[in-house]
Structure formats: structure tokens, C-alpha cells
Design a protein around this motif. Structure first.
Motif, PDB file in Angstrom:
ATOM      1  N   LEU A 105       0.821  -1.214   0.000  1.00  0.00           N
ATOM      2  CA  LEU A 105       0.000   0.000   0.000  1.00  0.00           C
ATOM      3  C   LEU A 105       0.855   1.265   0.000  1.00  0.00           C
ATOM      4  O   LEU A 105       0.323   2.364  -0.182  1.00  0.00           O
ATOM      5  N   SER A 106       2.148   1.147   0.200  1.00  0.00           N
ATOM      6  CA  SER A 106       3.045   2.299   0.030  1.00  0.00           C
ATOM      7  C   SER A 106       3.286   2.584  -1.444  1.00  0.00           C
ATOM      8  O   SER A 106       3.713   3.673  -1.807  1.00  0.00           O
ATOM      9  N   ARG A 107       3.014   1.604  -2.302  1.00  0.00           N
ATOM     10  CA  ARG A 107       3.248   1.765  -3.735  1.00  0.00           C
ATOM     11  C   ARG A 107       1.967   1.797  -4.547  1.00  0.00           C
ATOM     12  O   ARG A 107       1.968   2.241  -5.686  1.00  0.00           O
ATOM     13  N   SER A 108       0.858   1.301  -3.995  1.00  0.00           N
ATOM     14  CA  SER A 108      -0.408   1.277  -4.717  1.00  0.00           C
ATOM     15  C   SER A 108      -1.531   1.694  -3.781  1.00  0.00           C
ATOM     16  O   SER A 108      -1.358   1.743  -2.559  1.00  0.00           O
ATOM     17  N   THR A 109      -2.695   1.998  -4.351  1.00  0.00           N
ATOM     18  CA  THR A 109      -3.808   2.513  -3.548  1.00  0.00           C
ATOM     19  C   THR A 109      -4.680   1.418  -2.962  1.00  0.00           C
ATOM     20  O   THR A 109      -5.523   1.693  -2.108  1.00  0.00           O
ATOM     21  N   SER A 110      -4.509   0.166  -3.404  1.00  0.00           N
ATOM     22  CA  SER A 110      -5.294  -0.930  -2.845  1.00  0.00           C
ATOM     23  C   SER A 110      -4.538  -2.242  -3.044  1.00  0.00           C
ATOM     24  O   SER A 110      -3.653  -2.331  -3.904  1.00  0.00           O
ATOM     25  N   THR A 111      -4.912  -3.254  -2.261  1.00  0.00           N
ATOM     26  CA  THR A 111      -4.271  -4.563  -2.362  1.00  0.00           C
ATOM     27  C   THR A 111      -5.168  -5.603  -1.702  1.00  0.00           C
ATOM     28  O   THR A 111      -6.154  -5.268  -1.034  1.00  0.00           O
ATOM     29  N   ASP A 112      -4.843  -6.870  -1.907  1.00  0.00           N
ATOM     30  CA  ASP A 112      -5.566  -7.973  -1.278  1.00  0.00           C
ATOM     31  C   ASP A 112      -4.606  -8.756  -0.391  1.00  0.00           C
ATOM     32  O   ASP A 112      -3.401  -8.800  -0.647  1.00  0.00           O
ATOM     33  N   LEU A 113      -5.150  -9.390   0.642  1.00  0.00           N
ATOM     34  CA  LEU A 113      -4.348 -10.266   1.468  1.00  0.00           C
ATOM     35  C   LEU A 113      -5.185 -11.483   1.846  1.00  0.00           C
ATOM     36  O   LEU A 113      -6.425 -11.394   1.898  1.00  0.00           O
ATOM     37  N   THR A 114      -4.511 -12.588   2.083  1.00  0.00           N
ATOM     38  CA  THR A 114      -5.180 -13.826   2.456  1.00  0.00           C
ATOM     39  C   THR A 114      -5.181 -13.973   3.973  1.00  0.00           C
ATOM     40  O   THR A 114      -4.158 -13.766   4.626  1.00  0.00           O
ATOM     41  N   ILE A 115      -6.346 -14.319   4.519  1.00  0.00           N
ATOM     42  CA  ILE A 115      -6.466 -14.525   5.960  1.00  0.00           C
ATOM     43  C   ILE A 115      -6.434 -16.026   6.222  1.00  0.00           C
ATOM     44  O   ILE A 115      -7.385 -16.746   5.901  1.00  0.00           O
ATOM     45  N   PRO A 116      -5.336 -16.520   6.773  1.00  0.00           N
ATOM     46  CA  PRO A 116      -5.254 -17.961   7.049  1.00  0.00           C
ATOM     47  C   PRO A 116      -6.282 -18.372   8.091  1.00  0.00           C
ATOM     48  O   PRO A 116      -6.768 -17.545   8.864  1.00  0.00           O
ATOM     49  N   LEU A 117      -6.586 -19.629   8.133  1.00  0.00           N
ATOM     50  CA  LEU A 117      -7.576 -20.228   9.018  1.00  0.00           C
ATOM     51  C   LEU A 117      -9.001 -19.916   8.550  1.00  0.00           C
ATOM     52  O   LEU A 117      -9.840 -20.800   8.470  1.00  0.00           O
ATOM     53  N   LEU A 118      -9.282 -18.613   8.213  1.00  0.00           N
ATOM     54  CA  LEU A 118     -10.583 -18.287   7.649  1.00  0.00           C
ATOM     55  C   LEU A 118     -10.648 -18.660   6.168  1.00  0.00           C
ATOM     56  O   LEU A 118     -11.720 -18.785   5.605  1.00  0.00           O
ATOM     57  N   ASP A 119      -9.464 -18.765   5.536  1.00  0.00           N
ATOM     58  CA  ASP A 119      -9.358 -19.133   4.118  1.00  0.00           C
ATOM     59  C   ASP A 119     -10.143 -18.191   3.215  1.00  0.00           C
ATOM     60  O   ASP A 119     -10.850 -18.622   2.303  1.00  0.00           O
ATOM     61  N   ILE A 120     -10.018 -16.894   3.442  1.00  0.00           N
ATOM     62  CA  ILE A 120     -10.677 -15.901   2.590  1.00  0.00           C
ATOM     63  C   ILE A 120      -9.678 -14.807   2.260  1.00  0.00           C
ATOM     64  O   ILE A 120      -8.664 -14.634   2.942  1.00  0.00           O
ATOM     65  N   ASP A 121      -9.985 -14.065   1.203  1.00  0.00           N
ATOM     66  CA  ASP A 121      -9.181 -12.912   0.814  1.00  0.00           C
ATOM     67  C   ASP A 121      -9.885 -11.638   1.253  1.00  0.00           C
ATOM     68  O   ASP A 121     -11.118 -11.531   1.159  1.00  0.00           O
ATOM     69  N   ALA A 122      -9.109 -10.690   1.733  1.00  0.00           N
ATOM     70  CA  ALA A 122      -9.645  -9.391   2.156  1.00  0.00           C
ATOM     71  C   ALA A 122      -9.051  -8.297   1.286  1.00  0.00           C
ATOM     72  O   ALA A 122      -7.888  -8.383   0.873  1.00  0.00           O
ATOM     73  N   HIS A 123      -9.845  -7.262   1.025  1.00  0.00           N
ATOM     74  CA  HIS A 123      -9.404  -6.125   0.215  1.00  0.00           C
ATOM     75  C   HIS A 123      -9.093  -4.948   1.139  1.00  0.00           C
ATOM     76  O   HIS A 123      -9.906  -4.598   2.005  1.00  0.00           O
ATOM     77  N   LEU A 124      -7.920  -4.370   0.968  1.00  0.00           N
ATOM     78  CA  LEU A 124      -7.508  -3.221   1.766  1.00  0.00           C
ATOM     79  C   LEU A 124      -7.182  -2.052   0.861  1.00  0.00           C
ATOM     80  O   LEU A 124      -6.656  -2.237  -0.244  1.00  0.00           O
ATOM     81  N   THR A 125      -7.461  -0.837   1.327  1.00  0.00           N
ATOM     82  CA  THR A 125      -7.123   0.367   0.581  1.00  0.00           C
ATOM     83  C   THR A 125      -6.116   1.195   1.366  1.00  0.00           C
ATOM     84  O   THR A 125      -5.970   1.030   2.589  1.00  0.00           O
ATOM     85  N   ARG A 126      -5.441   2.086   0.655  1.00  0.00           N
ATOM     86  CA  ARG A 126      -4.495   2.976   1.338  1.00  0.00           C
ATOM     87  C   ARG A 126      -5.213   3.865   2.338  1.00  0.00           C
ATOM     88  O   ARG A 126      -4.671   4.193   3.404  1.00  0.00           O
ATOM     89  N   ASP A 127      -6.461   4.276   2.022  1.00  0.00           N
ATOM     90  CA  ASP A 127      -7.217   5.106   2.963  1.00  0.00           C
ATOM     91  C   ASP A 127      -7.420   4.384   4.293  1.00  0.00           C
ATOM     92  O   ASP A 127      -7.339   4.999   5.362  1.00  0.00           O
ATOM     93  N   GLU A 128      -7.703   3.073   4.239  1.00  0.00           N
ATOM     94  CA  GLU A 128      -7.874   2.304   5.475  1.00  0.00           C
ATOM     95  C   GLU A 128      -6.565   2.269   6.265  1.00  0.00           C
ATOM     96  O   GLU A 128      -6.556   2.452   7.495  1.00  0.00           O
ATOM     97  N   LEU A 129      -5.461   2.019   5.573  1.00  0.00           N
ATOM     98  CA  LEU A 129      -4.165   2.001   6.252  1.00  0.00           C
ATOM     99  C   LEU A 129      -3.873   3.344   6.902  1.00  0.00           C
ATOM    100  O   LEU A 129      -3.425   3.414   8.050  1.00  0.00           O
ATOM    101  N   GLU A 130      -4.145   4.437   6.184  1.00  0.00           N
ATOM    102  CA  GLU A 130      -3.821   5.760   6.709  1.00  0.00           C
ATOM    103  C   GLU A 130      -4.707   6.125   7.897  1.00  0.00           C
ATOM    104  O   GLU A 130      -4.260   6.808   8.814  1.00  0.00           O
ATOM    105  N   SER A 131      -5.974   5.692   7.884  1.00  0.00           N
ATOM    106  CA  SER A 131      -6.842   5.969   9.030  1.00  0.00           C
ATOM    107  C   SER A 131      -6.337   5.248  10.277  1.00  0.00           C
ATOM    108  O   SER A 131      -6.456   5.751  11.395  1.00  0.00           O
ATOM    109  N   VAL A 132      -5.762   4.066  10.090  1.00  0.00           N
ATOM    110  CA  VAL A 132      -5.208   3.305  11.207  1.00  0.00           C
ATOM    111  C   VAL A 132      -3.861   3.881  11.654  1.00  0.00           C
ATOM    112  O   VAL A 132      -3.565   3.984  12.848  1.00  0.00           O
ATOM    113  N   ALA A 133      -3.046   4.282  10.677  1.00  0.00           N
ATOM    114  CA  ALA A 133      -1.680   4.716  10.978  1.00  0.00           C
ATOM    115  C   ALA A 133      -1.597   6.149  11.473  1.00  0.00           C
ATOM    116  O   ALA A 133      -0.641   6.510  12.169  1.00  0.00           O
ATOM    117  N   ALA A 134      -2.571   6.995  11.130  1.00  0.00           N
ATOM    118  CA  ALA A 134      -2.474   8.427  11.428  1.00  0.00           C
ATOM    119  C   ALA A 134      -2.225   8.729  12.903  1.00  0.00           C
ATOM    120  O   ALA A 134      -1.350   9.547  13.228  1.00  0.00           O
TER     121      ALA A 134
END
Length: 688
Positions: A105-134
Motif C-alpha cells: 500500500l506504500s506503492r499502490s492505492t489498494s491490495t488484497d491479502l489472504t487470511i489464514p484459518l478463515l481461508d478468505i481474501d480481504a481487500h484493503l485500501t491505502r485510505d484504510e491504512l492511513e486511518s489506522v496509521a495516522a
């Protein structure tokens, strides 16, 4: 790190100038201010946090994902609080997925990640990261601001802000530092390698013979802030400089009118607080190294070794003293703040009388009478009005008289009569340098909100008595001030707050942007700002952009100002190339011609209405300039020019008995007012 930036990247750090090293690593954060001398770098101040680093950002982002992706799934308990060995492996894999997503997310505005155990993919955006990191980044910014203050170096002597450590590559880090400190950070592709590569540079320099300095090169001398030392009142005890006549307030020229809303405003739920870092065990040497004491001790020692190895053998690359002995006048500069502090302490131990009479006695020669002054003429000039840099300037009207309000490094806020040129009074409630202030109204009384980063104060302009106890500051900068449902309020880049209590007004969503304010558009209060060099209008309830963002120049936007021109809401922007353009916020089209400042870099723009058209006032790296917005042409040549040591730090426009003026504060404590009157026959009216 300075050796890497200076020698490898060619950063220009003159002798006597300082640099700030912002090091946000995997587990710790530290900030250091160093000053370049004739023999290397001297460490002036260092501080940090041993519980804040990239791992904490990972943990906060992991908690955000757990709270937003199928939070009711019971398997989250096994990931967040694992007990079984298999679940521990799943948690490790999950945190690694989060870390990699954060880096992408430092290089792009969105990305996906895999959540182990739940076996699903989640979509994250840079806006979400920045709201958490601010909130976490804000903490590092506050520490950095404190280190800069402790160093005693004025802002105009800071030649660089260097980002070090892998976690510093997040775009929001550079954006928030630039906004809060006013310094453009120097970033590199791999900030985590700055220390190691700096060591290689040091080794290469140490193995090379030092070059012979050219006798033709003049010595470099660092100018020191001028002005008398002003004795301080006892901390926390405001000393009125004499009551000012009460009167009806008027809006600050060049700023939007306070909006009045017909319905309740809502703000976003509070940003998530700083999350607890992952549990760590063990003690001894490892725990000490992670502690703040260990971090500062080892960090400062290691940094000093690297700097000495890199630069002590190459005085020719840095600059010699006039006598060629390598002595440095910067050492004298380092002692100056202590000397001033000692003088202040001695003065305070005297009679205890208010020393407001000592202010306002600077040089006034060369000023023009207001009635006959034309654009560029100084009508008020007070050298040494403040000790140190003037950080904030505001204007208002009290009892029918236009006043200028100035504040800065000496902790004092001074109020000046702009028609008389006299000091009308002082507010001395702050214990730290004042970094920002704004003026609003409580009924028919003008009210000042002032902040020193640590505390916010609210006080009346007609008696200087605080109307609320000093409170912990919500922000270091006021982006907007006005009224919400008849209640005086202000906004930073995160939320809207009640002016008198500092309490957040509920359920309004404000998006972080490079420049941001509130404005009434088509009868509705909107967020207006600049993000990634594009102007936007946003809905305050959702934070979402309304309509398309406006096309913008390719160069970085360095200044912006909102105003109403002929009943049209307009955002004016200035870019790094000197192009100034207005944007119609209702149609999304360009408004008026493009202006071009070709002789200096733009740092701030203000708007002036002289009755027959709009003028744009530019504060730049060399002085002030004025443009006719209708024609796009300069009204006059540059004025209020200054040296680097006495750079203009802030400007505000005021109406003084129908005469437009620009009030400025400088790096050496000078307060001045400059005529903007291009035609004495035209009646000046302030811009909405």
C-alpha cells in the motif's frame, strides 16, 4: 544517515545549518537534530519512543482487518489469541500477510491479502491504512516537533528532514511531516539502508585523502536571530497589556465567512487509538536496548560514530573557517539560546513588572503614513517585536479598530493597532512557543484560539482573560474556524471540535488532505481540499468526494486558499512551478486566468478585493508580490524582500480604515504591515 544523504544524494547542508533525522524502524522510533560544523555534525537534541515502530503499525492494521472482515467469525479468536501450536503458526502467517499488504500500500492505492484459518481474501485500501496509521504517525510528529524545539534551531536554519527506517516509506509519513513541520522530507527508495550505506560512504571517505580547500572560497557564516531578549512572565499567568475596547468582530480578510448550518453536523467515530504492540518477553540487555534509555544511548553513540568517521576527515567538503583552522562559528550559535534563557531568568527575578513596554520599540524609520501609502510601502515596522521566529499571524477588528495578532518562539502573543502602529497588549498564558492561532466570535466578541502544540487556549481579544482552562491540544494547526449550529468550532485535518471545550462534534467525516478547509457551497457546508495535486469537494457526513476531482497541474501543489469571488466559491492553488490557478467549486472548471510567479517559490497565497477586482498576494521565498487576478499580470514588483535569516514566515490581510494591508511576521521576530493599496481612490472591501 546524514553522511548518506549529504555525500551520496548531494543534499546541500551548509555549515551552521541543521538537519532532522526521522528514524521509524521496525520496533522503535527516534528523532535527532544535528547541526553541521566545520568538522562534522554536532548532535543538538534526541528523543524517541521504544514502543513505537513498524510492528505496531502491523498490529493496528491486523486489528482493523479483524474488526472489519467477518468479525463475528469465532475463528478470529484463534488468530488473535492463539493457544495451540497450529494456531500460533496461523497467527504468524496472518501477521506476515498484513506486513506485506502494508508495504504494497506504500506503492499502490489498494491490495488484497489472504487470511489464514478463515481461508478468505480481504481487500484493503491505502485510505484504510492511513486511518489506522495516522494516530501513531501523529505521535512521532509530536516527538519530532519537541526535538526541534529542544535543539534551539529556528526553522529557517533547518536544511533538511531525512527519513530513515523501513516504516518511514509510508506516504502518509512524509505528508504529515510536511504539513506539521513545514519541511519537505528527503526520502529514498530504501530508507532502511540509509545507516548501512552511510557507513560505506564513511569508509570510502576515510580511505581517501582529504581535498585541499580552495583559497578562493569564502567562509560560510550562519546568521543568528536578532532582537532583544524579552523577560517572560511567570508560567501560566496571563498579564494583560491593558484592556481593549469591546466591539463587534469582523471576519478575517481572505478567509471564508463562518458558515451557519440548519441541521446537525456529524463526525466520524474516533480514530482507533494506538494499539498495544505484540507481547514481548525477556529482559536483560535485550530489554534495555528496546527501552527508551537504551535506544537513545546506543542510537546517539552509533550516530555520532558514523558521522565522525564520515566527515571529520573531509573538512574541505564542508567548508573551513575564515582563518583556515577549522573552527566553527556554529559553536557560538549553540550557546546563544542558553544565554538568552539566562538573561530572561535574570530579568524575571527583577521587579516583576510587565515588560510590555519593551516591545514595540523597534526601528520605525522608513514607514509611510497610511493615508498616502501605496502598494509595497511599509506602514508598520517593528524589528525585534518577538524574540525568535514569528510562527503565526492573524488579523481582526476590535471596537472598530483593525488589529494584527502575532505569536512565536518567545511564548508571547502580541496585539498591534494597525492604524496607530502601537502595541495594544499581550497574552502570556502559553508556556511553549505558539505555533498557530485563529480568530472566531462569541456573539459580538472576538475570540482567539491559540496552540503551542501541547496546549490549546481560548481567550477574548478585548480583555485577554481565558474563557476555558488550557487543555491538551487536539492539533498543531487550525485548518478552519467558524460556527456549526451557532456554536463556535474549529477543524484540523481529522475532525471538527467545539471551540470552547475542545470536544469533538459527532459523526462528521473529514478526509486527510494536503490542504483542507470547510466551505459553504450551494448552501451546504462541504469539505474542500487538495489531494495528490487535485482539488476536491467532499461530503462531510461520508467523507466521499462529490463529483469528479478537478484536473490539476503536473507540478506539486504548494499552497492553496479558498475564497468567494463574485458569489462564486473558488479554490486557488499554487504549484511548485509558480502557476496560480482558480477553480470554480460549483462547476469544476478553471476560474480566471493562470498567474505566473517566475521569480520565487510560492509558500502562501492570500486574496484581496480592492473594489474593482480580485488581487492575489503571494508570500514566497524572497518576499511579497501582488497579481491582478482579472488580467493575470503583476500589479507591482516584489516588495517586503528579506534575507534568508529573516525570511517571512506568515502573512495575513487586513482592512485598516478602508486601506488594504498585509501583516507579516519574520524569522528574526520582525512584525510589519505593508500597504496593498494600488489606487487610493478605490474603497477596499474584504473578501468573503
Amino acid at each position: 544517515p546524514p553522511s548518506y544523504f549529504v555525500e551520496t544524494l548531494g543534499s546541500d547542508v551548509p555549515v551552521g545549518s541543521g538537519v532532522v533525522v526521522y528514524d521509524l524502524g521496525g520496533g522503535t522510533f527516534d528523532a535527532t537534530v544535528l547541526r553541521r560544523s566545520g568538522t562534522g555534525f554536532d548532535v543538538l537534541a534526541v528523543d524517541g519512543a521504544d514502543d513505537l515502530g513498524g510492528l505496531d503499525f502491523d498490529q493496528a492494521l491486523a486489528e482493523h482487518v479483524a474488526a472489519s472482515v467477518q468479525p463475528e467469525d469465532e475463528r478470529w479468536q484463534r488468530l488473535t489469541a492463539p493457544i495451540e501450536r497450529a494456531d500460533l503458526r496461523h497467527r504468524t502467517a496472518f501477521l506476515e500477510e498484513v506486513r506485506q499488504a502494508k508495504e504494497r500500500l506504500s506503492r499502490s492505492t489498494s491490495t488484497d491479502l489472504t487470511i489464514p484459518l478463515l481461508d478468505i481474501d480481504a481487500h484493503l485500501t491505502r485510505d484504510e491504512l492511513e486511518s489506522v496509521a495516522a494516530p501513531l504517525i501523529e505521535r512521532t510528529v509530536r516527538i519530532t516537533q519537541g526535538v526541534i524545539r529542544e535543539s534551539g534551531l529556528p526553522k529557517d536554519q533547518l536544511a533538511g528532514l531525512f527519513l530513515v527506517g523501513a516504516a518511514s516509506r509510508m506516504p502518509l509519513v512524509a505528508t504529515m511531516l510536511h504539513r506539521e513541520l513545514g519541511l519537505a522530507p528527503a526520502a529514498i527508495e530504501q530508507p532502511e539502508l540509509a545507516v548501512s550505506e552511510g557507513g560505506l560512504v564513511a569508509q570510502a571517505l576515510a580511505s581517501s585523502p582529504p581535498p585541499v580547500p580552495s583559497p578562493a572560497l569564502p567562509p560560510q557564516v550562519t546568521s543568528q536571530p536578532a532582537g532583544p531578549t524579552v523577560p517572560m512572565a511567570a508560567p501560566g499567568m496571563p498579564t494583560p497589556g491593558g484592556p481593549m475596547p469591546p466591539g463587534s468582530p469582523m471576519p478575517t480578510p481572505g478567509a471564508p465567512m463562518p458558515p451557519h448550518m440548519t441541521g446537525p453536523i456529524q463526525t466520524p467515530a474516533s480514530m482507533p487509538g494506538a494499539p498495544l504492540p505484540p507481547a514481548q518477553s525477556g529482559g536483560g540487555v535485550g530489554a534495555w536496548l528496546k527501552s527508551k534509555t537504551g535506544m537513545i544511548t546506543v542510537g546517539a553513540a552509533g550516530l555520532a560514530v558514523v558521522l565522525v568517521l564520515a566527515l571529520i576527515l573531509v573538512p574541505g567538503l564542508i567548508g573551513d573557517s575564515e582563518d583556515g583552522t577549522g573552527s566553527n562559528e556554529g559553536d557560538t550559535a549553540a550557546e546563544q539560546p542558553d544565554e538568552e534563557a539566562a538573561e530572561t531568568e535574570d530579568a524575571d527575578s527583577g521587579s516583576g513588572e510587565s515588560d510590555s513596554s519593551q516591545a514595540g520599540t523597534g526601528e520605525e524609520s522608513g514607514t509611510a503614513e497610511l493615508d498616502s501609502a501605496v502598494v509595497g510601502d511599509p506602514v508598520l515596522l517593528e524589528e525585534g517585536a518577538h524574540v525568535g521566529t514569528v510562527r503565526a499571524v492573524e488579523t481582526a477588528v476590535v471596537g472598530g479598530e483593525a488589529v494584527g495578532i502575532t505569536a512565536g518562539d518567545d511564548n508571547i502573543i502580541r496585539v498591534w493597532g494597525l492604524s496607530s502602529g502601537e502595541l495594544l497588549g499581550e497574552y502570556r498564558g502559553h508556556k511553549e512557543p505558539v505555533v498557530d492561532l485563529v480568530v472566531t466570535a462569541d456573539g459580538d466578541r472576538p475570540v482567539v484560539l491559540s496552540t503551542d502544540t501541547y496546549e490549546e487556549h481560548v481567550w477574548y481579544l478585548d480583555d485577554y482573560t481565558t474563557v476555558s482552562q488550557p487543555r491538551e491540544a487536539n492539533t498543531g494547526d487550525f485548518f478552519w474556524v467558524g460556527e456549526v449550529d451557532g456554536t463556535p468550532a474549529y477543524a484540523d485535518d481529522y475532525s471538527i471540535y467545539q471551540a470552547f471545550t475542545g470536544a469533538e462534534i459527532d459523526t462528521t467525516s473529514t478526509s486527510y488532505a494536503s490542504f483542507w478547509t470547510l466551505a459553504e457551497i450551494d448552501g451546504t457546508l462541504r469539505g474542500v481540499g487538495v489531494e495528490e495535486n487535485r482539488v476536491f469537494v467532499s461530503d462531510l457526513e461520508t467523507g466521499e468526494y462529490i463529483g469528479a476531482t478537478f484536473d490539476q497541474q503536473s507540478s506539486e501543489v504548494v499552497a492553496a486558499r479558498f475564497g468567494v469571488v463574485d458569489d462564486v466559491p473558488v479554490m486557488f492553488t499554487a504549484d511548485a512551478a509558480g502557476t496560480i490557478q482558480g477553480w470554480d467549486l460549483t462547476s469544476g472548471e478553471k476560474y480566471g486566468p493562470a498567474l505566473s510567479e517566475q521569480y520565487q517559490t510560492v509558500e502562501e497565497i492570500e486574496l484581496v478585493d480592492v473594489g474593482d477586482g480580485v488581487q492575489v498576494l503571494v508570500r514566497g521565498t524572497q518576499g511579497l508580490s501582488l497579481f491582478d487576478f482579472e488580467t493575470g499580470e503583476p500589479v507591482t514588483g516584489m516588495f517586503a524582500q528579506y534575507t534568508d535569516a529573516d525570511a517571512l514566515m506568515a502573512v495575513e490581510v487586513a482592512d485598516v480604515d478602508g486601506h488594504p494591508v498585509a501583516v507579516t511576521g519574520s524569522g528574526e521576530g520582525t512584525v510589519a504591515a505593508w500597504s496593498l493599496n494600488t489606487n487610493p481612490c478605490l474603497l477596499y472591501t474584504s473578501l468573503s
